[in-house]
Design a protein around this motif. Structure first.
Motif, mmCIF file in Angstrom:
data_model
loop_
_atom_site.group_PDB
_atom_site.id
_atom_site.type_symbol
_atom_site.label_atom_id
_atom_site.label_comp_id
_atom_site.label_asym_id
_atom_site.label_seq_id
_atom_site.Cartn_x
_atom_site.Cartn_y
_atom_site.Cartn_z
ATOM 1 N N VAL A 92 42.161 -8.444 -24.994
ATOM 2 C CA VAL A 92 42.100 -9.868 -25.367
ATOM 3 C C VAL A 92 40.948 -10.075 -26.354
ATOM 4 O O VAL A 92 41.071 -10.789 -27.350
ATOM 5 N N ASN A 93 39.833 -9.402 -26.088
ATOM 6 C CA ASN A 93 38.679 -9.532 -26.980
ATOM 7 C C ASN A 93 38.911 -8.866 -28.331
ATOM 8 O O ASN A 93 38.424 -9.337 -29.344
ATOM 9 N N ASP A 94 39.631 -7.762 -28.335
ATOM 10 C CA ASP A 94 39.819 -6.993 -29.562
ATOM 11 C C ASP A 94 41.266 -6.492 -29.602
ATOM 12 O O ASP A 94 41.625 -5.529 -28.934
ATOM 13 N N ALA A 95 42.075 -7.174 -30.418
ATOM 14 C CA ALA A 95 43.516 -6.879 -30.449
ATOM 15 C C ALA A 95 43.798 -5.447 -30.890
ATOM 16 O O ALA A 95 44.866 -4.900 -30.595
ATOM 17 N N SER A 96 42.856 -4.816 -31.582
ATOM 18 C CA SER A 96 43.124 -3.466 -32.077
ATOM 19 C C SER A 96 43.178 -2.442 -30.939
ATOM 20 O O SER A 96 43.728 -1.358 -31.107
ATOM 21 N N LEU A 148 51.196 -13.173 -22.428
ATOM 22 C CA LEU A 148 49.970 -13.966 -22.545
ATOM 23 C C LEU A 148 48.781 -13.135 -23.018
ATOM 24 O O LEU A 148 47.724 -13.686 -23.296
ATOM 25 N N SER A 149 48.940 -11.830 -23.037
ATOM 26 C CA SER A 149 47.828 -10.942 -23.416
ATOM 27 C C SER A 149 48.317 -9.965 -24.477
ATOM 28 O O SER A 149 49.523 -9.704 -24.593
ATOM 29 N N ASN A 150 47.388 -9.395 -25.223
ATOM 30 C CA ASN A 150 47.771 -8.349 -26.173
ATOM 31 C C ASN A 150 48.306 -7.119 -25.440
ATOM 32 O O ASN A 150 49.146 -6.388 -25.981
ATOM 33 N N VAL A 279 41.842 -14.488 -19.640
ATOM 34 C CA VAL A 279 42.914 -14.900 -20.545
ATOM 35 C C VAL A 279 44.048 -13.883 -20.409
ATOM 36 O O VAL A 279 43.823 -12.692 -20.488
ATOM 37 N N GLY A 280 45.258 -14.367 -20.198
ATOM 38 C CA GLY A 280 46.390 -13.455 -20.125
ATOM 39 C C GLY A 280 46.773 -13.100 -18.696
ATOM 40 O O GLY A 280 47.780 -12.458 -18.457
#
Lengths: 322, 322
Positions: A92-96, A148-150, A279-280
């Motif tokens: 969630v903090n870093d989509a990569s 809801l999450s990456n 989140v997610g």
């Protein structure tokens, strides 16, 4: 003939490797060891049928050459793709993180399978592909799919790429949508998190969220059994199955209480606010397992039994780790 | 305040740019010009409110710096992300085409929006995310989502990433699932393909497949109108709409006959075999537009009317191109 397992040193991968080796298969196991650990492979690492390489499967060149080399000596007929990010908040903090570790590993697996004409793929997907469906019992045909999450997004992206590959060059694809899976070797998840927090502060357990999140849990022994049952019995070319417990699940509050009772009975439990841990996080979640039951399978342990068994196993694992 | 349009020199992007400029917006338009063309921007390129840069949005460094530069002078409040691969067979042959041009452009758009706190995204998705649902009328909650092509897979992957972003940092996301859109400037698609084939061989038109594939078509004028209607009236945070014609559609055979009648009446039509033109082609497809109708919108032209209008426009476009 051999089987490739990606993420072999992770929670699911290491359990799979053990089972395949026990049933006489030759296994090529790959893992970046970023979240998995060589210790998880203690039961198989010395077996002459088990071949392990430290490879980041998102590194296309390194991954593809390792697979090509092995395939030339012992043709791979099946891939069990378990490599993925398992740290949802990190993604969630870093989509990569999920892009690289979950989606690009899948992309590279498909590329190498296409090039080498390997036709059977099993993939660890997730209930996170569904997003929040409220109180609906979620079946394999439920929509919309709005993760809801990456983490969930890149699992869904992987499913989508596999679906296109099944149309184009695979013979069979097995997509297993897991809920929360528990057991050992535990590498992440709420149980390990609670056990480890209590090691640091034996008198206090801080819980993210208000503890009302309630989810179904599946023990890894049931998960592996269910995946193999589907592998043997399902008939569709592109085959998607929910795999989990059908009960209403266990709340985070009840889990916290069980862990405390078993690991540090005098600890005080302190809850946060809100019904989502991060989140997610999907607060409530209920699976329909009708499709899987029709195929003749159900888990042996319900969520509470799975939790009880896994808490005992994880406390033991963490004691031995000291 | 300004709007960013990616893929601005493509079919949909150029029509959007024209409309936004006419309604007084400032537009930053980006395009790699790999499939789009500067000629498509003839109506806006000289306008002082239109700012164009040749940028490949899958090139993260080039893309992000162009957006940051522009945002510093004229803050971007909304992104219309239209950049994507539009050549479905190319993506079946080489999965990296859709990965790069469809998915990685979306990934980079989300990364720059997160960094610059741009909160509103509109995305050109596709009916291809659904895969083959047979004779079912497909609504936005239809599942499973099992795309047959990498094109559909990377559109679904993009939706998934947008869904996670909507949970995390976007205020609004509009996901438009288009069927086949037709009109000018035509850059690809069955109509342009037929018109161009007849330019080369005026006495013969070769059709991929047996011509029985039947699909609904939407004229680009209706598409743009529908997208803006949804942008103004829909209320959900993560808002997914089917956008198309609800009629049974027009068969490839009928399209071939119309194009021949208008462009080269003496040509003989020669059909291939099979009901799919290429891997990933969905032979029949029927949309439910109930959700969109409830929002008070329906297309002005049905599929046949849209085809007739677009054939005339494309023949004219290609004559002028000589």
């Amino acid at each position: 003939m051999s089987v490739l397992i990606t993420g072999v040193a992770g929670f699911i991968g290491s359990n799979l490797a053990k089972l395949f080796i026990e049933s006489g298969e030759t296994v090529l196991g790959l893992d970046s060891l970023s979240r998995g650990a060589i210790d998880n492979l203690v039961d198989v690492i010395a077996d002459s049928s088990f071949h392990f390489k430290v490879i980041d499967c998102s590194d296309q060149i390194a991954f593809v050459s390792a697979v090509i080399d092995f395939h030339a000596k012992s043709p791979i007929t099946e891939v069990w793709h378990m490599a993925a990010n398992s740290d949802i908040p990190a993604g969630v903090n870093d989509a990569s993180v999920d892009l690289k570790d979950t989606f690009m590993t899948t992309f590279n697996v498909l590329e190498v399978m296409k090039a080498l004409h390997i036709k059977v793929l099993a993939f660890a997907s997730s209930s996170a592909v569904y997003g929040d469906h409220g109180i609906e019992r979620i079946s394999e045909v439920s929509g919309p799919l709005l993760p809801l999450s990456n983490y969930g997004a890149m699992k869904l992206a992987s499913e989508a790429a596999i679906s296109a590959a099944a149309e184009s060059f695979l013979d069979r694809a097995f997509v297993y949508r897991f809920p929360n899976v528990i057991g050992v070797p535990a590498t992440h998840g709420v149980l390990l998190d609670f056990v480890n927090k209590l090691k640091v502060t034996p008198d206090r357990l801080d819980v993210l969220g208000n503890g009302s999140q309630q989810k179904a849990y599946l023990h890894v022994s049931d998960l592996i059994d269910g995946m193999l049952h589907i592998r043997r019995n399902a008939l569709e070319k592109m085959c998607v199955y929910n795999l989990g417990a059908e009960d209403a699940g266990v709340s985070v509050k009840a889990i916290a209480q069980s862990v405390v009772a078993n690991a540090s009975p005098s600890a005080k439990i302190v809850y946060g606010t809100g019904d989502r841990g991060w989140v997610g996080d999907v607060p409530k979640f209920k699976y329909s397992l009708d499709k899987l039951k029709k195929l003749g399978w159900a888990p042996r342990l319900n969520s509470q039994q799975a939790i009880d068994k896994a808490i005992a196993e994880i406390i033991c694992q963490e004691r031995n780790a000291k």
